[in-house]
Design an enzyme around this catalytic site. Structure first.
Site, PDB file in Angstrom:
ATOM      1  N   LYS A  63       1.306  -3.014   7.107  1.00  0.00           N
ATOM      2  CA  LYS A  63       1.789  -3.872   6.022  1.00  0.00           C
ATOM      3  C   LYS A  63       2.083  -3.032   4.793  1.00  0.00           C
ATOM      4  O   LYS A  63       3.145  -3.174   4.161  1.00  0.00           O
ATOM      5  CB  LYS A  63       0.738  -4.950   5.712  1.00  0.00           C
ATOM      6  CG  LYS A  63       1.167  -5.971   4.657  1.00  0.00           C
ATOM      7  CD  LYS A  63       0.727  -5.620   3.239  1.00  0.00           C
ATOM      8  CE  LYS A  63      -0.762  -5.824   3.055  1.00  0.00           C
ATOM      9  NZ  LYS A  63      -1.170  -5.648   1.632  1.00  0.00           N
ATOM     10  N   LYS A 106      -0.214   2.946  -5.642  1.00  0.00           N
ATOM     11  CA  LYS A 106      -0.881   2.682  -4.365  1.00  0.00           C
ATOM     12  C   LYS A 106       0.024   3.089  -3.202  1.00  0.00           C
ATOM     13  O   LYS A 106      -0.446   3.595  -2.175  1.00  0.00           O
ATOM     14  CB  LYS A 106      -1.255   1.200  -4.257  1.00  0.00           C
ATOM     15  CG  LYS A 106      -1.927   0.800  -2.938  1.00  0.00           C
ATOM     16  CD  LYS A 106      -3.251   1.528  -2.702  1.00  0.00           C
ATOM     17  CE  LYS A 106      -3.874   1.182  -1.353  1.00  0.00           C
ATOM     18  NZ  LYS A 106      -4.455  -0.169  -1.306  1.00  0.00           N
TER      19      LYS A 106
END
Length: 301
Positions: A253, A185
């Protein structure tokens, strides 16, 4: 409440599952599990969301993660970050305290590879299984059940959860051992950051040169410059519209996780670090909730 799109589900044996976290991603993902015929119990930190989900999709809601996972063969979770994940997994009311031996915890949170490895090890000590399985495709992908899911864990455990995860996934792939899903990811987010910055500069350049940028994008999308971002966000970037899914706050984030991992493994990410700073500029413009294509705003404002 957001509804889910229509989808044809593969015929699989119905299972008892739990879903922890009913945010913009988790809510439709859990909805697809219910529509596919699985017996779903949900938990959400804000109980009203869980009650509303049950009103739309059936199933049950529970007051704690521990209660939600009782008897579940697979427990899915999609929460905000490492701390949120630990809060629903660990402790006397956490999922691990209530899961039956041999059950599988599948974490769709975009979190650190460290927390994935940590929880995998704790699960093993308890006779449980853990798969880190972050997703790509945004809210639209969740609503339509076509997410890309990158998994880290053991092959046999992955094989057991894949048919169920395909209720909300288009591509469900084991990419490596525990933590590998989260690392994949991170690779995904590195690619997106660079592509969106390049697309932003291209559109800003074309507009400064008085080009019809929607026409130009249509032309160049037929060639080597084509990308998902160009096809799906180019036109809205030209129109100065940024209400289409994955928010800048969430991207920062994620890029924070990427840059922390790079410090550990020695990878050099000069462009990613720069684009992370650019997203910080967008936040200062008040764009924390704009989608990631809003990078172009800093070139205009």
């Amino acid at each position: 409440m957001a509804t889910i799109g229509t989808k044809s589900y593969d015929a699989v044996v119905a299972q008892k599952v739990a879903f922890l976290g009913l945010g913009v991603m988790g809510l439709p993902m859990a909805g697809h599990l219910a529509r596919a015929g699985h017996d779903v119990t949900v938990y959400n930190r804000t109980p009203a969301k869980a009650l509303a989900w049950v009103a739309e999709f059936g199933g049950r809601n529970a007051a704690t993660p521990r209660e939600a996972v009782a008897g579940a063969q697979i427990v899915f979770a999609c929460v905000g970050n490492d701390d949120d994940l630990r809060s629903v997994v660990l402790g006397p009311d956490g999922a691990f305290a209530g899961m039956a031996p041999g059950a599988v915890f599948v974490d769709h949170t975009t979190a650190s590879a460290d927390v994935a490895r940590e929880l995998h090890a704790q699960a093993k000590d308890l006779g449980l299984n853990f798969v880190d399985a972050p997703v790509s495709g945004g809210q639209a992908g969740a609503v339509n059940g076509v997410l890309t899911i990158m998994c880290g864990g053991e092959q046999a455990v992955f094989d057991a959860i894949k048919p169920v995860a395909q209720c909300f996934g288009r591509a469900v792939t084991l990419v490596g051992p525990p933590g590998a899903g989260q690392l994949a990811k991170m690779v995904n987010q590195i690619c997106i950051a660079g592509i969106v910055q390049g697309l932003s500069e291209a559109i800003a350049f074309g507009q400064a040169a008085d080009l019809d940028m929607k026409l130009v994008l249509d032309v160049i999308s037929k060639g080597a410059a084509q990308s998902w971002q160009m096809e799906n966000r180019g036109g809205t970037m030209v129109d100065d519209k940024f209400e289409f899914g994955f928010a800048v706050d969430w991207m920062r984030k994620d890029l924070g996780l990427v840059l922390a991992e790079a410090r550990n493994n020695g990878a050099r990410l000069p462009l990613t670090a720069l684009v992370d700073q650019f997203y910080g500029d967008v936040q200062k413009l008040g764009g924390g909730r704009w989608d990631t294509s809003s990078l172009i705003k800093r070139l205009r404002d």
